[in-house]
Design a protein around this motif. Sequence first.
Motif, PDB file in Angstrom:
ATOM      1  N   MET A  46       0.828  -1.207   0.000  1.00 21.31           N
ATOM      2  CA  MET A  46       0.000   0.000   0.000  1.00 21.31           C
ATOM      3  C   MET A  46       0.863   1.257   0.000  1.00 21.31           C
ATOM      4  SD  MET A  46      -3.141  -0.782  -0.278  1.00 21.31           S
ATOM      5  CE  MET A  46      -4.301  -2.153  -0.034  1.00 21.31           C
ATOM      6  N   ILE A  47       1.964   1.218   0.740  1.00 17.37           N
ATOM      7  CA  ILE A  47       2.892   2.353   0.727  1.00 17.37           C
ATOM      8  C   ILE A  47       3.476   2.525  -0.670  1.00 17.37           C
ATOM      9  CG2 ILE A  47       5.115   3.174   1.604  1.00 17.37           C
ATOM     10  CD1 ILE A  47       4.404   1.808   4.257  1.00 17.37           C
ATOM     11  N   GLY A  48       3.811   1.406  -1.305  1.00 14.80           N
ATOM     12  CA  GLY A  48       4.318   1.467  -2.679  1.00 14.80           C
ATOM     13  C   GLY A  48       3.292   2.044  -3.635  1.00 14.80           C
ATOM     14  N   LEU A  49       2.023   1.710  -3.424  1.00 11.16           N
ATOM     15  CA  LEU A  49       0.943   2.242  -4.262  1.00 11.16           C
ATOM     16  C   LEU A  49       0.844   3.761  -4.112  1.00 11.16           C
ATOM     17  CD1 LEU A  49      -1.610   1.980  -6.028  1.00 11.16           C
ATOM     18  CD2 LEU A  49      -2.892   1.487  -3.924  1.00 11.16           C
ATOM     19  N   LEU A  50       0.884   4.257  -2.883  1.00 12.75           N
ATOM     20  CA  LEU A  50       0.803   5.702  -2.649  1.00 12.75           C
ATOM     21  C   LEU A  50       2.010   6.424  -3.243  1.00 12.75           C
ATOM     22  CD1 LEU A  50      -0.483   5.665   1.046  1.00 12.75           C
ATOM     23  CD2 LEU A  50      -1.801   6.191  -1.011  1.00 12.75           C
ATOM     24  N   GLU A  51       3.189   5.813  -3.133  1.00 14.53           N
ATOM     25  CA  GLU A  51       4.381   6.416  -3.727  1.00 14.53           C
ATOM     26  C   GLU A  51       4.270   6.445  -5.249  1.00 14.53           C
ATOM     27  OE1 GLU A  51       7.536   4.038  -2.218  1.00 14.53           O
ATOM     28  OE2 GLU A  51       7.684   5.135  -0.321  1.00 14.53           O
ATOM     29  N   ALA A  52       3.694   5.395  -5.805  1.00 19.94           N
ATOM     30  CA  ALA A  52       3.511   5.350  -7.250  1.00 19.94           C
ATOM     31  C   ALA A  52       2.603   6.490  -7.709  1.00 19.94           C
ATOM     32  CB  ALA A  52       2.916   4.000  -7.658  1.00 19.94           C
ATOM     33  N   TYR A  53       1.537   6.739  -6.955  1.00 16.70           N
ATOM     34  CA  TYR A  53       0.611   7.808  -7.331  1.00 16.70           C
ATOM     35  C   TYR A  53       1.279   9.173  -7.258  1.00 16.70           C
ATOM     36  CZ  TYR A  53      -3.492  10.817  -7.362  1.00 16.70           C
ATOM     37  OH  TYR A  53      -4.410  11.804  -7.659  1.00 16.70           O
ATOM     38  N   SER A  63       1.493   2.790 -18.404  1.00 14.22           N
ATOM     39  CA  SER A  63       0.204   3.030 -17.766  1.00 14.22           C
ATOM     40  C   SER A  63       0.404   3.114 -16.256  1.00 14.22           C
ATOM     41  CB  SER A  63      -0.763   1.890 -18.082  1.00 14.22           C
ATOM     42  OG  SER A  63      -0.351   0.692 -17.432  1.00 14.22           O
ATOM     43  N   PHE A  64      -0.568   3.722 -15.554  1.00 15.53           N
ATOM     44  CA  PHE A  64      -0.438   3.828 -14.102  1.00 15.53           C
ATOM     45  C   PHE A  64      -0.405   2.448 -13.463  1.00 15.53           C
ATOM     46  CE2 PHE A  64      -2.329   3.973  -9.844  1.00 15.53           C
ATOM     47  CZ  PHE A  64      -1.364   4.757  -9.222  1.00 15.53           C
ATOM     48  N   GLU A  65      -1.245   1.523 -13.938  1.00 10.33           N
ATOM     49  CA  GLU A  65      -1.289   0.194 -13.331  1.00 10.33           C
ATOM     50  C   GLU A  65       0.044  -0.526 -13.485  1.00 10.33           C
ATOM     51  OE1 GLU A  65      -3.931  -3.922 -13.372  1.00 10.33           O
ATOM     52  OE2 GLU A  65      -4.741  -2.053 -14.167  1.00 10.33           O
ATOM     53  N   THR A  66       0.686  -0.386 -14.655  1.00 15.97           N
ATOM     54  CA  THR A  66       1.996  -1.001 -14.869  1.00 15.97           C
ATOM     55  C   THR A  66       3.030  -0.413 -13.922  1.00 15.97           C
ATOM     56  OG1 THR A  66       1.548  -1.475 -17.202  1.00 15.97           O
ATOM     57  CG2 THR A  66       3.852  -1.345 -16.531  1.00 15.97           C
ATOM     58  N   TYR A  67       3.047   0.922 -13.850  1.00 10.58           N
ATOM     59  CA  TYR A  67       4.012   1.597 -12.983  1.00 10.58           C
ATOM     60  C   TYR A  67       3.741   1.271 -11.519  1.00 10.58           C
ATOM     61  CZ  TYR A  67       6.633   5.405 -10.791  1.00 10.58           C
ATOM     62  OH  TYR A  67       7.492   6.137 -10.020  1.00 10.58           O
ATOM     63  N   ILE A  72       4.816  -1.289  -6.268  1.00 10.03           N
ATOM     64  CA  ILE A  72       4.272  -2.139  -5.208  1.00 10.03           C
ATOM     65  C   ILE A  72       5.201  -3.319  -4.954  1.00 10.03           C
ATOM     66  CG2 ILE A  72       2.385  -3.725  -4.624  1.00 10.03           C
ATOM     67  CD1 ILE A  72       0.553  -1.758  -6.265  1.00 10.03           C
ATOM     68  N   ARG A  73       5.585  -3.985  -6.020  1.00 10.69           N
ATOM     69  CA  ARG A  73       6.499  -5.127  -5.892  1.00 10.69           C
ATOM     70  C   ARG A  73       7.812  -4.693  -5.246  1.00 10.69           C
ATOM     71  NH1 ARG A  73       7.095 -10.130  -8.520  1.00 10.69           N
ATOM     72  NH2 ARG A  73       5.218  -9.697  -9.721  1.00 10.69           N
ATOM     73  N   GLY A  74       8.354  -3.564  -5.698  1.00 11.78           N
ATOM     74  CA  GLY A  74       9.611  -3.076  -5.142  1.00 11.78           C
ATOM     75  C   GLY A  74       9.503  -2.737  -3.670  1.00 11.78           C
ATOM     76  N   ALA A  75       8.374  -2.127  -3.265  1.00 13.33           N
ATOM     77  CA  ALA A  75       8.184  -1.764  -1.855  1.00 13.33           C
ATOM     78  C   ALA A  75       8.097  -3.005  -0.977  1.00 13.33           C
ATOM     79  CB  ALA A  75       6.914  -0.922  -1.705  1.00 13.33           C
ATOM     80  N   ILE A  76       7.432  -4.044  -1.469  1.00 12.04           N
ATOM     81  CA  ILE A  76       7.320  -5.275  -0.700  1.00 12.04           C
ATOM     82  C   ILE A  76       8.687  -5.944  -0.554  1.00 12.04           C
ATOM     83  CG2 ILE A  76       6.379  -7.623  -0.722  1.00 12.04           C
ATOM     84  CD1 ILE A  76       3.852  -6.459  -2.011  1.00 12.04           C
TER      85      ILE A  76
END
Length: 236
Positions: A46-53, A63-67, A72-76
């Motif tokens: 979730m932290i990775g998702l917020l950073e992505a946004y 695309s946003f979903e790809t990025y 997300i994977r990197g944050a985990i």
Amino acid sequence: MYNQVQFVSNDELIEQYAPLVKRIAHHLQARMPSSVVLDDLLQAGMIGLLEAYRNYDPCKGASFETYAGIRIRGAIIDEVRRGDWTPRSVHRNTRRISDAIHKIEARTGADAADAEVAAELGVTLDDYYALLKDSMESRLFSYDELVASSDEGPGDYIANDDPGPERHVSRESFLRSLAGAIERLPEREKLVLALYYDEQLNLKEIGQVLGVSESRVSQIHSQAAMRLRSRLRDWQ
């Protein structure tokens, strides 16, 4: 910021992309010991998702979903790296296997077979498979770590926090080396990686496709990891 993906709040963002975070977290957890808590992976995702946004720039071409998936994977993976729960013996045996594969392939000019690696290590084939199993269950697969640490997305996408042209050139060179190393894998190992990472199949499903046991798929998967580690040793 150039976001074309707009949300009223973080809650809306999380609601829409929570399934993506869960899918990635579950996929990564499948390769970790039972001691790794799923909730910790989800929180990191979730932290990775917020950073992505916050960092997403559609002008870069992804695309946003790809990025978001990459972030997300990197944050985990970063969260798992911070907790060193891998026994030293596993680190040591991983290096031993990688070194053995490197020596055999340098000597023969061909892919190292399971029996050859076992002989190089001075262990039985069953013991070698047990070492592969320990490596598979005790740490993230090298492919995940390498791709995440490259901080690259598909194609020419570069994250906004790219540190500079020299680092970019280095990552581009690394990714070419990684792609080449994967392409040179034995066909069965390459197929297992494709089914696991591209098609998102689990080990049992891959076994059904290949007509082999789940444990054999795990061995092939680990063997591919070790072979990649050996062939990318100059980058480690």
